[in-house]
Design a protein around this motif. Structure first.
Motif, mmCIF file in Angstrom:
data_model
loop_
_atom_site.group_PDB
_atom_site.id
_atom_site.type_symbol
_atom_site.label_atom_id
_atom_site.label_comp_id
_atom_site.label_asym_id
_atom_site.label_seq_id
_atom_site.Cartn_x
_atom_site.Cartn_y
_atom_site.Cartn_z
ATOM 1 N N ILE A 322 7.062 76.575 9.309
ATOM 2 C CA ILE A 322 6.239 76.313 8.119
ATOM 3 C C ILE A 322 5.966 74.818 7.934
ATOM 4 N N THR A 323 6.920 73.961 8.303
ATOM 5 C CA THR A 323 6.709 72.523 8.110
ATOM 6 C C THR A 323 5.450 72.070 8.848
ATOM 7 N N GLY A 324 5.254 72.605 10.034
ATOM 8 C CA GLY A 324 4.065 72.247 10.805
ATOM 9 C C GLY A 324 2.805 72.841 10.203
ATOM 10 N N THR A 397 12.757 63.980 4.995
ATOM 11 C CA THR A 397 13.575 64.929 5.767
ATOM 12 C C THR A 397 13.388 66.323 5.204
ATOM 13 N N VAL A 398 13.645 67.298 6.041
ATOM 14 C CA VAL A 398 13.431 68.694 5.656
ATOM 15 C C VAL A 398 14.221 69.642 6.536
ATOM 16 N N GLY A 399 14.546 70.791 5.970
ATOM 17 C CA GLY A 399 15.042 71.902 6.781
ATOM 18 C C GLY A 399 16.479 72.271 6.544
ATOM 19 N N GLU A 400 17.277 71.343 6.075
ATOM 20 C CA GLU A 400 18.701 71.610 5.884
ATOM 21 C C GLU A 400 19.244 70.492 5.002
ATOM 22 N N PRO A 401 20.422 70.728 4.442
ATOM 23 C CA PRO A 401 20.993 69.648 3.633
ATOM 24 C C PRO A 401 21.239 68.421 4.518
ATOM 25 N N ILE A 402 20.934 67.246 4.004
ATOM 26 C CA ILE A 402 21.205 66.036 4.795
ATOM 27 C C ILE A 402 22.516 65.431 4.303
ATOM 28 N N VAL A 422 12.596 60.507 1.202
ATOM 29 C CA VAL A 422 12.369 61.721 0.420
ATOM 30 C C VAL A 422 13.020 62.923 1.116
ATOM 31 N N ASP A 423 14.057 63.453 0.477
ATOM 32 C CA ASP A 423 14.746 64.645 0.980
ATOM 33 C C ASP A 423 14.061 65.838 0.325
ATOM 34 N N THR A 424 13.250 66.553 1.106
ATOM 35 C CA THR A 424 12.402 67.598 0.538
ATOM 36 C C THR A 424 13.035 68.974 0.738
ATOM 37 N N PHE A 425 13.289 69.655 -0.351
ATOM 38 C CA PHE A 425 13.820 71.017 -0.267
ATOM 39 C C PHE A 425 12.683 72.007 -0.472
ATOM 40 N N TRP A 426 12.586 72.949 0.433
ATOM 41 C CA TRP A 426 11.606 74.041 0.285
ATOM 42 C C TRP A 426 11.858 75.083 1.334
ATOM 43 N N GLN A 427 10.977 76.080 1.424
ATOM 44 C CA GLN A 427 11.170 77.204 2.350
ATOM 45 C C GLN A 427 9.826 77.704 2.864
ATOM 46 N N THR A 428 9.884 78.522 3.910
ATOM 47 C CA THR A 428 8.678 79.201 4.386
ATOM 48 C C THR A 428 7.998 79.879 3.188
ATOM 49 N N GLU A 429 8.812 80.489 2.359
ATOM 50 C CA GLU A 429 8.312 81.269 1.229
ATOM 51 C C GLU A 429 7.630 80.422 0.160
ATOM 52 N N GLY A 511 17.691 82.030 -2.520
ATOM 53 C CA GLY A 511 18.837 82.306 -1.648
ATOM 54 C C GLY A 511 19.708 81.092 -1.364
ATOM 55 N N ASP A 512 19.532 80.034 -2.142
ATOM 56 C CA ASP A 512 20.366 78.845 -1.972
ATOM 57 C C ASP A 512 21.209 78.606 -3.222
ATOM 58 N N GLY A 513 22.399 78.040 -2.975
ATOM 59 C CA GLY A 513 23.215 77.612 -4.101
ATOM 60 C C GLY A 513 22.900 76.154 -4.387
ATOM 61 N N GLY A 526 23.781 74.964 -0.042
ATOM 62 C CA GLY A 526 23.728 75.840 1.142
ATOM 63 C C GLY A 526 23.389 77.268 0.764
ATOM 64 N N ARG A 527 23.262 78.106 1.776
ATOM 65 C CA ARG A 527 22.825 79.482 1.548
ATOM 66 C C ARG A 527 23.894 80.285 0.816
ATOM 67 N N ILE A 528 23.423 81.240 0.016
ATOM 68 C CA ILE A 528 24.361 82.119 -0.680
ATOM 69 C C ILE A 528 24.399 83.485 0.002
ATOM 70 N N ILE A 532 22.365 81.502 8.511
ATOM 71 C CA ILE A 532 22.971 80.280 9.043
ATOM 72 C C ILE A 532 21.851 79.337 9.451
ATOM 73 N N ASN A 533 21.992 78.077 9.061
ATOM 74 C CA ASN A 533 20.950 77.095 9.333
ATOM 75 C C ASN A 533 21.359 76.239 10.535
ATOM 76 N N VAL A 534 20.806 76.571 11.701
ATOM 77 C CA VAL A 534 21.136 75.847 12.930
ATOM 78 C C VAL A 534 19.996 74.860 13.217
ATOM 79 N N HIS A 537 16.866 75.572 11.590
ATOM 80 C CA HIS A 537 16.273 76.892 11.791
ATOM 81 C C HIS A 537 17.178 77.941 11.159
ATOM 82 N N LEU A 538 16.598 78.721 10.261
ATOM 83 C CA LEU A 538 17.408 79.748 9.606
ATOM 84 C C LEU A 538 17.586 80.941 10.531
ATOM 85 N N LEU A 539 18.825 81.362 10.709
ATOM 86 C CA LEU A 539 19.082 82.545 11.536
ATOM 87 C C LEU A 539 19.860 83.545 10.710
HETATM 88 O O1 PRX Z 1 18.560 76.806 2.883
HETATM 89 C C1 PRX Z 1 17.433 76.002 2.635
HETATM 90 C C2 PRX Z 1 17.175 75.123 3.839
HETATM 91 O O2 PRX Z 1 16.264 75.828 4.661
HETATM 92 C C3 PRX Z 1 15.885 77.060 4.008
HETATM 93 C C4 PRX Z 1 14.454 77.375 4.298
HETATM 94 O O3 PRX Z 1 14.273 77.558 5.669
HETATM 95 P P1 PRX Z 1 12.836 77.821 6.260
HETATM 96 O O4 PRX Z 1 12.157 78.892 5.493
HETATM 97 O O5 PRX Z 1 13.004 78.016 7.715
HETATM 98 O O6 PRX Z 1 12.044 76.482 5.981
HETATM 99 C C5 PRX Z 1 12.507 75.282 6.494
HETATM 100 C C6 PRX Z 1 11.499 74.197 6.245
HETATM 101 C C7 PRX Z 1 11.005 74.103 4.867
HETATM 102 C C8 PRX Z 1 16.176 76.833 2.567
HETATM 103 O O7 PRX Z 1 16.329 78.045 1.863
HETATM 104 N N1 PRX Z 1 16.574 73.829 3.461
HETATM 105 C C9 PRX Z 1 15.305 73.432 3.666
HETATM 106 N N2 PRX Z 1 15.140 72.156 3.253
HETATM 107 C C10 PRX Z 1 16.314 71.738 2.747
HETATM 108 C C11 PRX Z 1 17.231 72.813 2.874
HETATM 109 N N3 PRX Z 1 18.494 72.710 2.431
HETATM 110 C C12 PRX Z 1 18.869 71.555 1.869
HETATM 111 N N4 PRX Z 1 18.062 70.483 1.725
HETATM 112 C C13 PRX Z 1 16.777 70.519 2.150
HETATM 113 N N5 PRX Z 1 16.001 69.456 2.008
#
Ligand code: PRX
Length: 658
Positions: A322-324, A397-402, A422-429, A511-513, A526-528, A532-534, A537-539
């Motif tokens: 989704i980031t792309g 930054t994006v994708g996981e907790p930094i 900028v630490d950006t939190f978001w999701q595909t959704e 789905g995050d705490g 992190g996820r509730i 698992i965020n590898v 990439h969410l798996l």
């Molecule tokens: O758990 C959060 C984590 O990645 C999940 C979303 O993954 P996905 O749909 O693959 O999209 C990733 C790219 C937007 C979230 O539910 N996540 C994403 N960004 C952060 C994060 N966790 C902590 N800090 C972030 N900045």
């Protein structure tokens, strides 16, 4: 950390008071706020009436979100034609930087429009119509952007599958969406590794046919075999060709017209499907729609990166995620940005590659993942200091907790203490950023995604679903819709409602705490669920477990996460073999291969351990909390009074793999 004044002074949002004022309007009068932004885009038919129409409360009936629902537009028109018409035809849309540093090119808005119109006509000639699904399995090449925008232009729904996914994963996605056409390429180099995309695509199409669905055409771009820089490749690379379905991109494009009237889409017509892991193990086809996504992609890109016309922006993500989608293709093009699109990896030919690119194109806004920063930290400061990086202003930054250590390295070493982080939190959704600092005004704290973006109303809920005011920790939820939020799961609206709106009725549950500190800053914990965020990439643990138990010698498997210094988290698998079978090195190898085959190389488990027994409750539920502690080597297990047979745990500690 305060934003540098040189950035604040010229930014779109200069002070926290300005942010608060704009934020207040965005949540109290969303129609007015987004309506004004919508005026900067082209709508064939203007919207009349309320901006939003929605129900997020499942107790009141079906969940739905609509915005600008009687307007018509086309996102491709807004990305390209609109910018060309306003005099930006000669502006560079993308600098393309190949895996090989000698391999690069660029494309202007005008040329991109021409190519997109041509490929739109190609798709039409292959019988693709509005609403049809087109699968795209491609490397990071300009043809990928052309293919996705061509779909958007004619109203076809693109479903991009990341090039690192296996044939099995690709076929299940083609099948789920019943795609009519697949667009792919011969292959790609990632570093020194050659990935034979076409043969993976062939295998995927064979699997589809076995399951009763055949695509009508597979369009193949000659990328490595027709590349002058990679001339030696064609000498040994042979590509299979199935005359019944395979079509050459180059041949089709040669005779296609560069004129194509866009399909005028209703705001709530689907734009794309993007699959994301689901906790039940079957990926969900997240569906985004035209107008809401368009407004949100453009607005978040503009404000989060404080993007100004003329600047060079570089997002290192792959468009397969989704980031792309949002921050390489749609957001930047909607803002008439000049972007760098990079095919390679941060470590090839050496660990300086990103900074060589930054200096080459004078990049000012840079966006990457914590895992990339951590992998570069291992090489120290020298590969970074070798380049000036003086053009950089905003680092995202994006994708996981930094982790704060990586954040500080980003700030101090990469950013020379003169950039906003900028630490950006978001999701595909969510379609775009939902929690993020604003580079010109938000004082940052390493590891916190800080505050909500415009239109986002977060809350923190306790286990009982009660909103926690002030400092506290619990479930992150959102109380109002925003334009870019997903509308449904493709073909399964009930799953959409079940996954995101049932646990706490009335709220969207990502789905995050998270926790809120005394200053109101939000920290994602992190996820509730069992995801698992590898490496960002969410798996889904269920998906990995189902690959493992496919092996004829495996009776049971449980997968948990283990902290990893570069990937953030990695997969730690517990496997119980059938009686009479032996757990040995050969089996471990086969099991790793199974998971790769089922999902893709990025999902390969780091650890697989023998588990003669798994810790379970008396009702038979696997106690993952205990397994996570075994994986970490932490003997402090907490309350284990509900465990049926506590003796299994000692055996697990004895069999632990480091
Ligand atoms: O758990 C959060 C984590 O990645 C999940 C979303 O993954 P996905 O749909 O693959 O999209 C990733 C790219 C937007 C979230 O539910 N996540 C994403 N960004 C952060 C994060 N966790 C902590 N800090 C972030 N900045």
């Amino acid at each position: 950390y305060l934003p540098p004044t040189s950035i604040s002074e010229v930014s779109h949002v200069k002070t926290m008071d300005q942010y608060k004022e704009m934020y207040k309007q965005s949540v109290e009068e969303p129609g007015k706020f987004w309506g004004k932004i919508a005026e900067t885009f082209y709508f064939k038919k203007q919207h009349e009436g309320e901006f939003f129409d929605y129900n997020l409360d499942i107790r009141k009936g079906e969940v739905y979100i609509r915005c600008l629902s009687d307007a018509t537009t086309n996102i491709c028109y807004n990305c390209l034609d609109r910018n060309v018409k306003s005099g930006h035809g000669d502006t560079i849309a993308f600098y393309w930087e190949g895996n090989d540093p000698m391999d690069s090119t660029s494309i202007t808005y005008k040329k991109l429009l021409d190519e997109v119109c041509k490929f739109s006509n190609v798709l039409k000639s292959l019988g693709v119509k509005k609403g049809d699904r087109v699968a795209i399995y491609m490397p990071m090449i300009l043809e990928l952007v052309v293919a996705m925008l061509a779909c958007a232009r004619i109203g076809a729904v693109h479903s991009i599958v990341f090039g690192g996914f296996s044939a099995e994963a690709l076929s299940s996605r083609i099948l789920d969406a019943k795609c009519d056409v697949l667009v792919t390429a011969d292959g790609v180099y990632r570093g020194t590794k050659l990935i034979d995309l076409k043969s993976i695509a062939d295998e995927a199409l064979e699997l589809c046919t076995k399951d009763g669905h055949s695509v009508s055409a597979c369009v193949v771009v000659k990328h490595i075999t027709a590349n002058s820089v990679l001339q030696n490749v064609s000498a040994f690379f042979t590509m299979s060709w199935n005359k019944a379905v395979d079509r050459s991109w180059e041949d089709l494009m040669q005779s296609a017209s560069n004129e194509c009237e866009p399909e005028w889409m209703n705001s709530e017509d689907p734009l794309f499907i993007l699959y994301t892991s689901g906790s039940t193990g079957i990926p969900k086809g997240v569906l985004h729609h035209v107008s809401g996504y368009m407004l949100y992609a453009a607005t978040t890109h503009k404000y989060t990166f404080d993007y100004h016309c003329g600047e060079v922006y570089f997002c290192t993500a792959d468009i397969g995620w989704i980031t792309g989608h949002t921050y390489i293709t749609y957001g930047p093009l909607l803002n008439c940005a000049t972007s760098v699109m990079f095919e390679g990896t941060p470590l090839f030919p050496d660990a300086s590659r990103y900074w060589a690119i930054v200096d080459k194109y004078k990049v000012s806004k840079f966006y990457t993942a914590p895992t990339a920063i951590r992998s570069l930290m291992k090489y120290g400061e020298e590969p970074i200091r070798k380049y000036s990086r003086s053009s950089l202003k905003v680092l995202g930054t994006v994708g996981e907790p930094i982790n704060p250590e990586a954040w500080l390295f980003y700030h101090k070493v990469i950013g020379n203490e003169s950039c906003s982080i900028v630490d950006t939190f978001w999701q595909t959704e969510t379609g775009g950023h939902v929690l993020t600092p604003f580079p010109g005004c938000t004082p940052t704290k390493p590891g916190s995604a800080t505050f909500p973006f415009f239109g986002i109303v977060p809350a923190i809920l306790s286990d009982e679903g009660v909103e926690i005011e002030g400092p506290g920790e619990g479930y992150l939820v959102f109380k109002q819709p925003w334009p870019g939020m997903m509308r449904t799961v493709f073909g399964d609206h009930k799953r959409f409602e079940r996954t995101y709106f049932t646990k706490f009725p009335g709220y969207y549950v990502p789905g995050d705490g998270c926790k809120r500190d005394e200053d109101g800053y939000i920290w994602i914990t992190g996820r509730i669920d069992d995801m698992i965020n590898v490496s960002g990439h969410l798996l889904s643990t269920a998906e990995v477990e189902s690959s493992l138990i496919e092996h004829p010698q495996v009776a049971e498997a449980a997968v948990v996460s283990k902290p990893h210094s570069v990937k953030g988290e990695c997969l730690y698998c517990f496997v119980t073999v059938l009686q009479g079978s032996e757990f040995n090195k050969e089996l471990v190898k086969e099991l790793k291969e199974k998971v790769r085959h089922h999902i893709g190389a990025f999902s390969t488990p780091d650890y697989i351990q023998n588990a003669p027994g798994l810790p379970k409750t008396r009702s038979g539920k696997i106690m993952r909390r205990v397994l996570r502690n075994v994986a970490k080597g932490n003997r402090d297990l907490g309350d284990v009074s509900t465990m049926a047979d506590a003796s299994v745990v000692e055996v697990l500690f004895q069999n632990r793999v480091e």
